[in-house]
Design an enzyme around this catalytic site. Structure first.
Site, mmCIF file in Angstrom:
data_model
loop_
_atom_site.group_PDB
_atom_site.id
_atom_site.type_symbol
_atom_site.label_atom_id
_atom_site.label_comp_id
_atom_site.label_asym_id
_atom_site.label_seq_id
_atom_site.Cartn_x
_atom_site.Cartn_y
_atom_site.Cartn_z
ATOM 1 N N ASN A 9 0.878 -1.176 0.000
ATOM 2 C CA ASN A 9 0.000 0.000 0.000
ATOM 3 C C ASN A 9 0.907 1.216 0.000
ATOM 4 O O ASN A 9 1.489 1.564 1.024
ATOM 5 C CB ASN A 9 -0.890 -0.026 1.255
ATOM 6 C CG ASN A 9 -1.707 1.253 1.401
ATOM 7 O OD1 ASN A 9 -1.795 2.050 0.479
ATOM 8 N ND2 ASN A 9 -2.305 1.443 2.576
ATOM 9 N N TRP A 10 1.046 1.814 -1.169
ATOM 10 C CA TRP A 10 2.005 2.927 -1.308
ATOM 11 C C TRP A 10 1.509 4.206 -0.638
ATOM 12 O O TRP A 10 2.262 5.145 -0.457
ATOM 13 C CB TRP A 10 2.288 3.203 -2.784
ATOM 14 C CG TRP A 10 3.078 2.135 -3.491
ATOM 15 C CD1 TRP A 10 3.505 0.935 -2.967
ATOM 16 C CD2 TRP A 10 3.559 2.174 -4.841
ATOM 17 N NE1 TRP A 10 4.209 0.230 -3.912
ATOM 18 C CE2 TRP A 10 4.259 0.959 -5.078
ATOM 19 C CE3 TRP A 10 3.461 3.092 -5.877
ATOM 20 C CZ2 TRP A 10 4.863 0.668 -6.300
ATOM 21 C CZ3 TRP A 10 4.053 2.805 -7.100
ATOM 22 C CH2 TRP A 10 4.754 1.609 -7.306
ATOM 23 N N LYS A 11 0.226 4.273 -0.329
ATOM 24 C CA LYS A 11 -0.372 5.505 0.220
ATOM 25 C C LYS A 11 -0.037 6.685 -0.711
ATOM 26 O O LYS A 11 0.092 6.486 -1.911
ATOM 27 C CB LYS A 11 0.088 5.723 1.662
ATOM 28 C CG LYS A 11 -0.124 4.468 2.515
ATOM 29 C CD LYS A 11 -0.013 4.689 3.981
ATOM 30 C CE LYS A 11 -0.241 3.360 4.701
ATOM 31 N NZ LYS A 11 -0.302 3.500 6.146
ATOM 32 N N HIS A 94 -9.720 1.676 4.558
ATOM 33 C CA HIS A 94 -8.461 1.837 5.292
ATOM 34 C C HIS A 94 -8.695 2.799 6.456
ATOM 35 O O HIS A 94 -9.460 3.756 6.332
ATOM 36 C CB HIS A 94 -7.373 2.382 4.358
ATOM 37 C CG HIS A 94 -6.014 2.320 4.990
ATOM 38 N ND1 HIS A 94 -5.593 3.260 5.893
ATOM 39 C CD2 HIS A 94 -5.008 1.407 4.891
ATOM 40 C CE1 HIS A 94 -4.379 2.931 6.318
ATOM 41 N NE2 HIS A 94 -4.009 1.815 5.714
ATOM 42 N N GLU A 96 -7.058 5.149 7.569
ATOM 43 C CA GLU A 96 -6.791 6.562 7.264
ATOM 44 C C GLU A 96 -7.990 7.191 6.561
ATOM 45 O O GLU A 96 -8.251 8.382 6.711
ATOM 46 C CB GLU A 96 -5.500 6.676 6.432
ATOM 47 C CG GLU A 96 -4.272 6.406 7.301
ATOM 48 C CD GLU A 96 -3.084 5.800 6.582
ATOM 49 O OE1 GLU A 96 -3.031 5.830 5.336
ATOM 50 O OE2 GLU A 96 -2.194 5.282 7.284
ATOM 51 N N GLU A 165 -5.883 -4.530 10.402
ATOM 52 C CA GLU A 165 -4.855 -3.517 10.629
ATOM 53 C C GLU A 165 -5.158 -2.762 11.913
ATOM 54 O O GLU A 165 -5.937 -1.798 11.899
ATOM 55 C CB GLU A 165 -4.829 -2.524 9.460
ATOM 56 C CG GLU A 165 -4.472 -3.155 8.129
ATOM 57 C CD GLU A 165 -3.838 -2.147 7.189
ATOM 58 O OE1 GLU A 165 -2.770 -2.439 6.663
ATOM 59 O OE2 GLU A 165 -4.405 -1.049 7.005
ATOM 60 N N GLY A 171 2.125 2.437 10.691
ATOM 61 C CA GLY A 171 3.130 3.486 10.516
ATOM 62 C C GLY A 171 3.807 3.904 11.809
ATOM 63 O O GLY A 171 4.499 4.912 11.861
ATOM 64 N N SER A 209 2.877 -1.983 10.347
ATOM 65 C CA SER A 209 4.320 -2.101 10.585
ATOM 66 C C SER A 209 4.876 -3.494 10.314
ATOM 67 O O SER A 209 5.782 -3.952 10.995
ATOM 68 C CB SER A 209 4.674 -1.636 11.999
ATOM 69 O OG SER A 209 4.302 -0.279 12.172
ATOM 70 N N GLY A 230 2.687 -1.094 4.270
ATOM 71 C CA GLY A 230 2.792 0.320 3.915
ATOM 72 C C GLY A 230 4.249 0.714 3.713
ATOM 73 O O GLY A 230 4.834 0.495 2.652
ATOM 74 N N GLY A 231 4.855 1.276 4.766
ATOM 75 C CA GLY A 231 6.211 1.819 4.675
ATOM 76 C C GLY A 231 7.221 0.888 4.015
ATOM 77 O O GLY A 231 7.989 1.311 3.144
#
Ligand code: PGA
Length: 247
Positions: A9-11, A94, A96, A165, A171, A209, A230-231
Site C-alpha cells: 500500500n504505497w499511500k 483503510h 486513514e 490492521e 506506521g 508495521s 505500507g512503509g
C-alpha cells in the site's frame, strides 16, 4: 491458505521515476516468488503502473474506490474506471480513510459492493484504535466493521480479501505480536465461516508495521494469509524480503 498474498500500500507516496525504479527492482526477482503480489498505487499512476506490470507477477491495485457508480461526484473515481486500467484489487475502509475522510461502516460496505460489481477484489480493512484495544473492545469493533460488509455482500463474501490492521500499529513501528494478530484473525475467520461455506478461500492479511524482520513470524500463524504493507513496500529490498518470507 496455500498461497499467501502480499500487497503493498504505497499511500500518497511515489512519483513517475520512483515507481518505475521500484517496480523494475521487484520484477527482476519475480521469477522466484511463490506468493501472490500486488501493489496499490495512487490512482494517477494506475496507467503507468499497468503498463509496467502487465503480464507480470505483480497485480495492480487501487487504494480506494467511489461508493457511487457514476455522475456528479467531483474528484471521485469509480470502480469501472479502475477496471479500465486493469485494476485487480481496491483497498476499502483503510483506517486513514475512516479517520480523515469520515468513512463509515456503511460507506465501506457500499464501496466493497461497487468493487465486486466491477470484478475488482475489495481489500476490506478493519482494526481497532489503541483506546478501543485498551477498553477490551477489539473483537467487538472488528466484528462490527466486517459485519457491515458481510451484510451488504453476503452472496459473494468469499470473493473479498480482509485486512486486519490495528490502527495503533500503522506506521508507528509497533506491531501486533503474532499471537495477538492470530487471535483476531481467528475471530474474523469464524465470522466469515458463519456467513459462507467458502470462507476458507478468503485471504485475511495482517497490516501494521509489517517489515522484513517480523514478517516471517506473522506469516507463520495459521490464519494470517498474507500482509498489507505500507512503509516497507516503498523499499524494494524490504518488500522483497517480506515476499520471500511468504514462501
Ligand atoms: P504500515 O502501513 O506498514 O506503514 O504500518 C500499513 C497500512 O496502513 O496498510
Amino acid at each position: 491458505m496455500s498461497q499467501k498474498l502480499i500487497v503493498g500500500n504505497w499511500k500518497m507516496n511515489g512519483g513517475a521515476e520512483f515507481n518505475a525504479t521500484l517496480l523494475n527492482a521487484l520484477l527482476s526477482q519475480s521469477a522466484q516468488w511463490q506468493a501472490l503480489v500486488a501493489v496499490c498505487v495512487p490512482s494517477v499512476y494506475l496507467g503507468q503502473v499497468q503498463h509496467i506490470v502487465q503480464g507480470s507477477a505483480i497485480a495492480l491495485g487501487a487504494q480506494d474506490v467511489s461508493a457511487h457508480e457514476a455522475g456528479a461526484y467531483t474528484g471521485e473515481i469509480s470502480a469501472a474506471m479502475l477496471k479500465d486500467f486493469g485494476t485487480r484489487y481496491a483497498i476499502v475502509g483503510h483506517s486513514e480513510r475512516r479517520q480523515y475522510h469520515g468513512e463509515t461502516d456503511a460507506t465501506v460496505a457500499t464501496k466493497a459492493q461497487r468493487a465486486l460489481a466491477a470484478g475488482i477484489t475489495p481489500i476490506v480493512c478493519v482494526g481497532e484504535t489503541l483506546e478501543e484495544r485498551e477498553a477490551g473492545r477489539t473483537e467487538e469493533v472488528v466484528k462490527r466493521q466486517l459485519a457491515a460488509v458481510i451484510h451488504a455482500n453476503g452472496h459473494c463474501i468469499s470473493e473479498i480479501v480482509v485486512a486486519y490492521e490495528p490502527v495503533w500499529a500503522i506506521g508507528t513501528g509497533k506491531t501486533a505480536t503474532p499471537e495477538m494478530a492470530q487471535q483476531v484473525h481467528a475471530v474474523l475467520r469464524a465470522q466469515l465461516h458463519a456467513a459462507s461455506e467458502k470462507a476458507d478461500r478468503v485471504h485475511i492479511l495482517y497490516g501494521g508495521s509489517m517489515n522484513a524482520s517480523n514478517a516471517q513470524q506473522l506469516l507463520a500463524q495459521p490464519d494470517i494469509d498474507g500482509g498489507l504493507v505500507g512503509g516497507a513496500a516503498l523499499k524494494s529490498a524490504d518488500f522483497l524480503s517480506i515476499i520471500a518470507a511468504a514462501q
